[in-house]
Design a protein around this motif. Structure first.
Motif, PDB file in Angstrom:
ATOM      1  N   LEU A  22       0.833  -1.202   0.000  1.00 43.38           N
ATOM      2  CA  LEU A  22       0.000   0.000   0.000  1.00 43.38           C
ATOM      3  C   LEU A  22       0.871   1.256   0.000  1.00 43.38           C
ATOM      4  O   LEU A  22       0.567   2.246  -0.684  1.00 43.38           O
ATOM      5  CB  LEU A  22      -0.926  -0.005   1.216  1.00 43.38           C
ATOM      6  N   MET A  67       2.197   1.742  -3.557  1.00 47.53           N
ATOM      7  CA  MET A  67       1.178   2.230  -4.480  1.00 47.53           C
ATOM      8  C   MET A  67       0.838   3.692  -4.194  1.00 47.53           C
ATOM      9  O   MET A  67       0.623   4.484  -5.125  1.00 47.53           O
ATOM     10  CB  MET A  67      -0.071   1.368  -4.374  1.00 47.53           C
ATOM     11  N   HIS A 100       1.741   5.307  -7.518  1.00 42.63           N
ATOM     12  CA  HIS A 100       0.550   5.305  -8.378  1.00 42.63           C
ATOM     13  C   HIS A 100      -0.687   5.751  -7.594  1.00 42.63           C
ATOM     14  O   HIS A 100      -1.691   5.024  -7.525  1.00 42.63           O
ATOM     15  CB  HIS A 100       0.338   3.912  -8.970  1.00 42.63           C
ATOM     16  N   TRP A 104      -5.946  -0.877  -7.188  1.00 46.12           N
ATOM     17  CA  TRP A 104      -4.683  -1.442  -6.718  1.00 46.12           C
ATOM     18  C   TRP A 104      -4.920  -2.918  -6.444  1.00 46.12           C
ATOM     19  O   TRP A 104      -5.894  -3.299  -5.806  1.00 46.12           O
ATOM     20  CB  TRP A 104      -4.212  -0.776  -5.426  1.00 46.12           C
ATOM     21  N   GLU A 105      -3.994  -3.745  -6.921  1.00 51.17           N
ATOM     22  CA  GLU A 105      -4.100  -5.197  -6.682  1.00 51.17           C
ATOM     23  C   GLU A 105      -2.802  -5.683  -6.052  1.00 51.17           C
ATOM     24  O   GLU A 105      -1.713  -5.392  -6.556  1.00 51.17           O
ATOM     25  CB  GLU A 105      -4.378  -5.947  -7.985  1.00 51.17           C
ATOM     26  N   ILE A 106      -2.930  -6.441  -4.975  1.00 47.81           N
ATOM     27  CA  ILE A 106      -1.761  -6.907  -4.224  1.00 47.81           C
ATOM     28  C   ILE A 106      -1.824  -8.411  -4.056  1.00 47.81           C
ATOM     29  O   ILE A 106      -2.874  -8.959  -3.691  1.00 47.81           O
ATOM     30  CB  ILE A 106      -1.702  -6.234  -2.832  1.00 47.81           C
ATOM     31  N   ALA A 112       2.560  -6.203  -6.846  1.00 47.14           N
ATOM     32  CA  ALA A 112       1.549  -5.153  -6.926  1.00 47.14           C
ATOM     33  C   ALA A 112       1.189  -4.927  -8.393  1.00 47.14           C
ATOM     34  O   ALA A 112       2.049  -4.995  -9.277  1.00 47.14           O
ATOM     35  CB  ALA A 112       2.061  -3.854  -6.301  1.00 47.14           C
ATOM     36  N   TRP A 125      -1.647  -2.539 -11.107  1.00 41.10           N
ATOM     37  CA  TRP A 125      -2.521  -1.377 -11.186  1.00 41.10           C
ATOM     38  C   TRP A 125      -2.919  -1.150 -12.641  1.00 41.10           C
ATOM     39  O   TRP A 125      -2.303  -1.672 -13.565  1.00 41.10           O
ATOM     40  CB  TRP A 125      -1.804  -0.133 -10.640  1.00 41.10           C
TER      41      TRP A 125
END
Length: 567
Positions: free
Chosen positions: A88, A91, A95, A101-103, A115, A117
């Motif tokens: 987090l 990001m 960004h 947002w994908e983790i 990560a 995006w």
């Protein structure tokens, strides 16, 4: 008294009833697509094991895996909350304006902390992060690691012929004609199940027909399924009218996919909201869906409409029990902490339509059943490939004995072209496929755009085989190309030893069955090709019958009455 000889009346499809019409439709619709269908089926069959092929085509990676094969398994992540915080932070700094947002915080082979995006211009951006510090990990390709498309080449060729959207449409049209050929073939063969148990070897045309019938009946349900699900897979492209009717002409496909893939995604409010700790939501989601969390997707970060969705991880046992590949999914509104969506593993967010689409996709791409199901698909795919090949050869065997004069004075030229295409499409494509593997070992590792050169080698070899088939007599072309195929397949393990130092015995000893399977499979195909070349060499050519010559000279004659003498 005059002795009268009456030749058999050659009925037209219109005169012969439904079965005669279907036989004509089956023959001619099947012929013109048989070469392309053979290519689609052969590459699709190889695509079943695209990952093992890719593994073999990246020997540096395979040997590195072997070196760490006995390492203890990675421990389960105990600091997932810390990993999520690191991602987090990354990001938020790099960004902040991305609306998704994908983790991936899990610790699995080839997975650490990643990560993803949405890029402003479209598409995914990604970064691998150090799970201890959150720093970006740079993956510079080593000079000794080869660039290759791997087994995915066969996947791409199977559904788009490496031609993009045009290729997708060509494959679709070909598949539709295949369904026509399958239905007309069932209608034509009134003894279809008896034919399955009948095979008469060394009988020329009869043997080819028996082989064609046997492999067709054996896998008929599979052929229908694979053709239908292949069309269903791209149904929104092939039948766009419903999508346009629902979403209008402007970006209809994009809006459709947004609704399909982002069910319930909230709209931004413009009100700021700090991102809370996500680990408690991950624990709630694991309890709700019964799966370990694989991915965490945050929609509209730092906005009051923020939603987090937790996706589960399919274990191998899950793919053995379900046809649907959908994992579990639980979503929460971060402003209130309320659970706003829940999908159990194997279910769908979009109801029956979504579940049907997922099942159709998994049926076609064998995303269930594990290794046993992949082998079943592989052998059924080979049977389908044989069905296409024997059908194309049967056409020439029949015409060699009895030409129908369908093309007038050009009939023999057309049949010569068909014979050339038969050799190039069947033996020539097979040579191109194994030649692709040879190119992987022969092209220097440091060559720029190396993966592209492997593809050029594939198409170049195939073109050379087409030219060879056109320049040589049909029998000699078959013998020479099948002989070359046998040599390339049987010598592939030798090539691997000379180019990498790895060998089949070592692969088996260390349990690398992916690499060993590719080489053992290649040797099996080599033996089959050698047997085919020997059979063609032993075959004796039969002279054309007088009836064939007469029909070729007068193709429009349907009834001849000759007076031979008196008694």
């Amino acid at each position: 008294m005059n002795a009268v000889k009456v030749d058999k009346v050659a009925k037209t499809p219109q005169q012969g009833g439904l079965r005669q019409a279907m036989a004509w439709l089956h023959t001619w619709s099947g012929l013109w697509i048989s070469w392309l269908l053979f290519a689609i089926f052969l590459t699709g069959t190889l695509a079943v094991f695209d990952e093992p092929i890719t593994h073999w085509m990246t020997p540096e990676h395979a040997l590195e895996e072997a070196a760490h094969a006995n390492d203890p398994p990675l421990p389960k992540v105990t600091d997932r909350g810390h990993r999520l915080e690191l991602a987090l932070d990354f990001m938020a700094k790099e960004h902040p304006k991305a609306d998704m947002w994908e983790i991936w915080p899990v610790q699995r082979p080839s997975h650490g902390l990643s990560a993803y995006w949405f890029q402003p211009a479209g598409g995914y951006g990604s970064a691998d992060l150090d799970p201890l510090t959150g720093a970006v990990i740079e993956h510079a390709r080593e000079a000794t690691e080869r660039d290759t498309i791997g087994g995915h080449h066969f996947v791409d060729f199977h559904y788009e012929l490496h031609a993009g959207r045009i290729g997708v449409w060509i494959v679709a049209i070909t598949t539709m004609i295949m369904l026509v050929a399958l239905v007309s073939g069932v209608i034509t063969h009134k003894r279809i199940f008896k034919d399955f148990f009948t095979f008469r070897p060394a009988k020329g045309q009869r043997s080819w027909l028996d082989a064609h019938n046997a492999v067709a009946v054996l896998t008929l349900p599979f052929q229908f399924m694979i053709a239908y699900t292949g069309l269903a897979f791209f149904s929104d492209d092939y039948v766009p009218a419903p999508v346009v009717a629902q979403y209008g002409m402007d970006n209809a496909k994009k809006a459709f996919l947004a609704d399909w893939n982002d069910v319930g995604k909230p709209a931004k409010t413009g009100q700021p909201l700090a991102i809370p700790a996500l680990e408690p939501y991950a624990l709630r989601a694991e309890q709700a869906i019964g799966q370990e969390i694989r991915a965490v997707v945050l929609d509209n970060p730092n906005d009051a409409s923020m939603r987090v969705c937790m996706y589960g991880w399919n274990e191998e046992t899950d793919t053995m029990e379900r046809i649907s590949a959908n994992t579990g999914r639980a979503c929460y509104a971060l402003a209130t902490g309320e659970q706003v969506a829940l999908r159990r593993p194997g279910e769908s967010d979009t109801g029956g339509a979504g579940l049907t689409r997922a099942v159709m996709s998994n049926l076609h791409m064998v995303g269930f059943g594990g290794t046993p199901m992949r082998w079943l698909y592989f052998f059924c795919g080979l049977a389908g490939t044989a069905m296409m090949g024997t059908g194309a050869i049967l056409f020439m065997v029949k015409r060699r004995q009895k030409s129908g004069g369908e093309f007038g004075t050009y009939t023999q030229r057309v049949y010569r072209t068909v014979a050339c295409l038969n050799v190039a499409a069947i033996a020539g494509l097979s040579i191109a496929c194994v030649g692709f593997l040879w190119a992987n070992r022969l092209i220097p590792v440091g060559v720029e755009h190396r993966a592209g050169w492997e593809l050029r080698a594939f198409f170049g070899v195939w073109f050379v085989m087409l030219v060879h088939a056109c320049l040589r007599a049909e029998k000699r072309a078959w013998i020479e190309q099948l002989g070359l195929l046998a040599a390339l397949c049987l010598l592939l393990p030798v090539l691997n030893v000379l180019s990498t130092g790895d060998n089949l015995a070592a692969q088996i000893a260390r349990g690398d069955w992916e690499s060993a399977g590719v080489e053992l499979g290649s040797m099996a195909f080599g033996l089959l090709a050698a047997w085919g070349a020997w059979k063609v060499h032993k075959r004796k050519e039969k002279p054309a019958s007088k009836a064939a010559a007469r029909e070729s000279a007068a193709p429009t004659a349907s009834l001849q009455i000759n007076t031979e003498g008196q008694s």
